[in-house]
Design a protein around this motif. Sequence first.
Motif, PDB file in Angstrom:
ATOM      1  N   ARG A 112      -3.844  10.124 -37.109  1.00 36.21           N
ATOM      2  CA  ARG A 112      -2.694  10.063 -38.020  1.00 36.21           C
ATOM      3  C   ARG A 112      -1.425  10.641 -37.380  1.00 36.21           C
ATOM      4  O   ARG A 112      -0.414  10.788 -38.059  1.00 36.21           O
ATOM      5  N   LEU A 113      -1.487  10.969 -36.096  1.00 36.85           N
ATOM      6  CA  LEU A 113      -0.368  11.687 -35.461  1.00 36.85           C
ATOM      7  C   LEU A 113       0.519  10.811 -34.570  1.00 36.85           C
ATOM      8  O   LEU A 113       1.461  11.329 -33.965  1.00 36.85           O
ATOM      9  N   GLN A 114       0.257   9.507 -34.522  1.00 42.47           N
ATOM     10  CA  GLN A 114       1.002   8.664 -33.576  1.00 42.47           C
ATOM     11  C   GLN A 114       2.514   8.775 -33.745  1.00 42.47           C
ATOM     12  O   GLN A 114       3.269   8.744 -32.768  1.00 42.47           O
ATOM     13  N   SER A 115       2.972   8.882 -34.972  1.00 46.14           N
ATOM     14  CA  SER A 115       4.426   8.906 -35.234  1.00 46.14           C
ATOM     15  C   SER A 115       4.974  10.327 -35.354  1.00 46.14           C
ATOM     16  O   SER A 115       6.181  10.508 -35.558  1.00 46.14           O
ATOM     17  N   LYS A 136      -3.330  20.565 -24.553  1.00 48.54           N
ATOM     18  CA  LYS A 136      -4.252  19.485 -24.184  1.00 48.54           C
ATOM     19  C   LYS A 136      -3.878  18.138 -24.801  1.00 48.54           C
ATOM     20  O   LYS A 136      -4.417  17.104 -24.398  1.00 48.54           O
ATOM     21  N   ASN A 137      -2.974  18.140 -25.786  1.00 47.65           N
ATOM     22  CA  ASN A 137      -2.680  16.908 -26.524  1.00 47.65           C
ATOM     23  C   ASN A 137      -1.216  16.489 -26.444  1.00 47.65           C
ATOM     24  O   ASN A 137      -0.697  15.806 -27.332  1.00 47.65           O
ATOM     25  N   ASN A 138      -0.570  16.875 -25.355  1.00 46.64           N
ATOM     26  CA  ASN A 138       0.785  16.394 -25.036  1.00 46.64           C
ATOM     27  C   ASN A 138       1.856  16.764 -26.050  1.00 46.64           C
ATOM     28  O   ASN A 138       2.796  16.010 -26.276  1.00 46.64           O
ATOM     29  N   TYR A 139       1.688  17.937 -26.673  1.00 48.46           N
ATOM     30  CA  TYR A 139       2.771  18.511 -27.478  1.00 48.46           C
ATOM     31  C   TYR A 139       3.262  19.761 -26.754  1.00 48.46           C
ATOM     32  O   TYR A 139       2.468  20.649 -26.431  1.00 48.46           O
ATOM     33  N   THR A 140       4.556  19.813 -26.488  1.00 46.75           N
ATOM     34  CA  THR A 140       5.129  20.915 -25.719  1.00 46.75           C
ATOM     35  C   THR A 140       5.764  21.930 -26.656  1.00 46.75           C
ATOM     36  O   THR A 140       6.567  21.563 -27.526  1.00 46.75           O
ATOM     37  N   TYR A 154       3.667  37.677 -38.293  1.00 42.26           N
ATOM     38  CA  TYR A 154       3.395  36.241 -38.236  1.00 42.26           C
ATOM     39  C   TYR A 154       4.044  35.625 -37.004  1.00 42.26           C
ATOM     40  O   TYR A 154       5.158  35.998 -36.626  1.00 42.26           O
ATOM     41  N   GLU A 155       3.355  34.650 -36.420  1.00 42.91           N
ATOM     42  CA  GLU A 155       3.929  33.842 -35.348  1.00 42.91           C
ATOM     43  C   GLU A 155       4.112  32.412 -35.852  1.00 42.91           C
ATOM     44  O   GLU A 155       3.230  31.870 -36.520  1.00 42.91           O
ATOM     45  N   ILE A 156       5.246  31.839 -35.527  1.00 39.14           N
ATOM     46  CA  ILE A 156       5.544  30.449 -35.890  1.00 39.14           C
ATOM     47  C   ILE A 156       5.762  29.685 -34.586  1.00 39.14           C
ATOM     48  O   ILE A 156       6.553  30.107 -33.736  1.00 39.14           O
ATOM     49  N   ILE A 157       5.025  28.592 -34.426  1.00 39.80           N
ATOM     50  CA  ILE A 157       5.037  27.843 -33.174  1.00 39.80           C
ATOM     51  C   ILE A 157       5.503  26.415 -33.455  1.00 39.80           C
ATOM     52  O   ILE A 157       4.975  25.747 -34.350  1.00 39.80           O
ATOM     53  N   ILE A 158       6.492  25.962 -32.692  1.00 39.73           N
ATOM     54  CA  ILE A 158       7.043  24.620 -32.854  1.00 39.73           C
ATOM     55  C   ILE A 158       6.758  23.829 -31.590  1.00 39.73           C
ATOM     56  O   ILE A 158       7.101  24.270 -30.480  1.00 39.73           O
ATOM     57  N   ALA A 159       6.121  22.680 -31.744  1.00 40.18           N
ATOM     58  CA  ALA A 159       5.771  21.856 -30.583  1.00 40.18           C
ATOM     59  C   ALA A 159       6.276  20.430 -30.792  1.00 40.18           C
ATOM     60  O   ALA A 159       6.147  19.860 -31.880  1.00 40.18           O
ATOM     61  N   ASP A 160       6.868  19.884 -29.738  1.00 40.15           N
ATOM     62  CA  ASP A 160       7.431  18.536 -29.790  1.00 40.15           C
ATOM     63  C   ASP A 160       6.716  17.619 -28.804  1.00 40.15           C
ATOM     64  O   ASP A 160       6.321  18.041 -27.709  1.00 40.15           O
ATOM     65  N   SER A 166       8.316  21.774 -19.738  1.00 36.62           N
ATOM     66  CA  SER A 166       7.172  22.574 -20.155  1.00 36.62           C
ATOM     67  C   SER A 166       7.459  24.056 -19.937  1.00 36.62           C
ATOM     68  O   SER A 166       8.040  24.432 -18.919  1.00 36.62           O
ATOM     69  N   PRO A 167       7.063  24.920 -20.878  1.00 39.13           N
ATOM     70  CA  PRO A 167       7.310  26.351 -20.711  1.00 39.13           C
ATOM     71  C   PRO A 167       6.250  27.045 -19.866  1.00 39.13           C
ATOM     72  O   PRO A 167       6.355  28.233 -19.584  1.00 39.13           O
TER      73      PRO A 167
END
Length: 243
Positions: A112-115, A136-140, A154-160, A166-167
Amino acid sequence: MNNTIKLSERLSTVAAYVTEGAFFADIGSDHAYLPCYVCLYDSKAHAIAGEVKEGPFKSALETVNKYDLSSRVQVRLGDGLQVLRQGEVNVLVIAGMGGSLITSILEEGKDRLQSVQRIIVQPNVNERNVREWFYKNNYTITSEEILEENGHIYEIIIADREAAKSPYKTDLLQEQLLFGPLLIEHKTEIFIKKWKNELSKRIRVIDEMKKAKEQNQDKISEFEKELSWVQEVLKDGNVNSKQ
């Protein structure tokens, strides 16, 4: 009618990373405060609030109706990403769960993540699990936040998807997955506080494992290695005052 929603600092920080005009999903939405908040302040945004339990599902419906947002916020009952159709959303939010559960939801719903261009997560524990899944799934990972609210950190992580840079550094990958590749670059007071607490926990765990009649040497070695990383991070003492 009061046309505003007051979010916690944790959720308002998450909301700030939902891109303008997004069609996004909030999985485990509870009362649907987050999607309603975003849609009240962004007239172009649309949202799906997903809930697996009947009680929170009904609470979410009540919130959506209260703020007259039924045309832009859909509440759906279902497990994880199964509430989504393929290609339906471009931003995904999963906040307030353990990192292992978040990872399971992402893995089981990969079709369900293609878009989905951006994923915003706020794990309560096991942040490393989610970072590993992203890696491992190509989200940086493009942003990370750490904050303290009501005695919890709390930690909040944003991946695109398909981010330009790449960091990660190959020789420091495991340490970066543990601490956060961006958080470790900006050691705030809250970051230091968290890892001082984690240092104490690891020392106690290692001590208990060494007292056990049957010792798991591999596990002890793994914890000792992490302990050395934490000690190294704290030894620097270079605190960035930015919160």
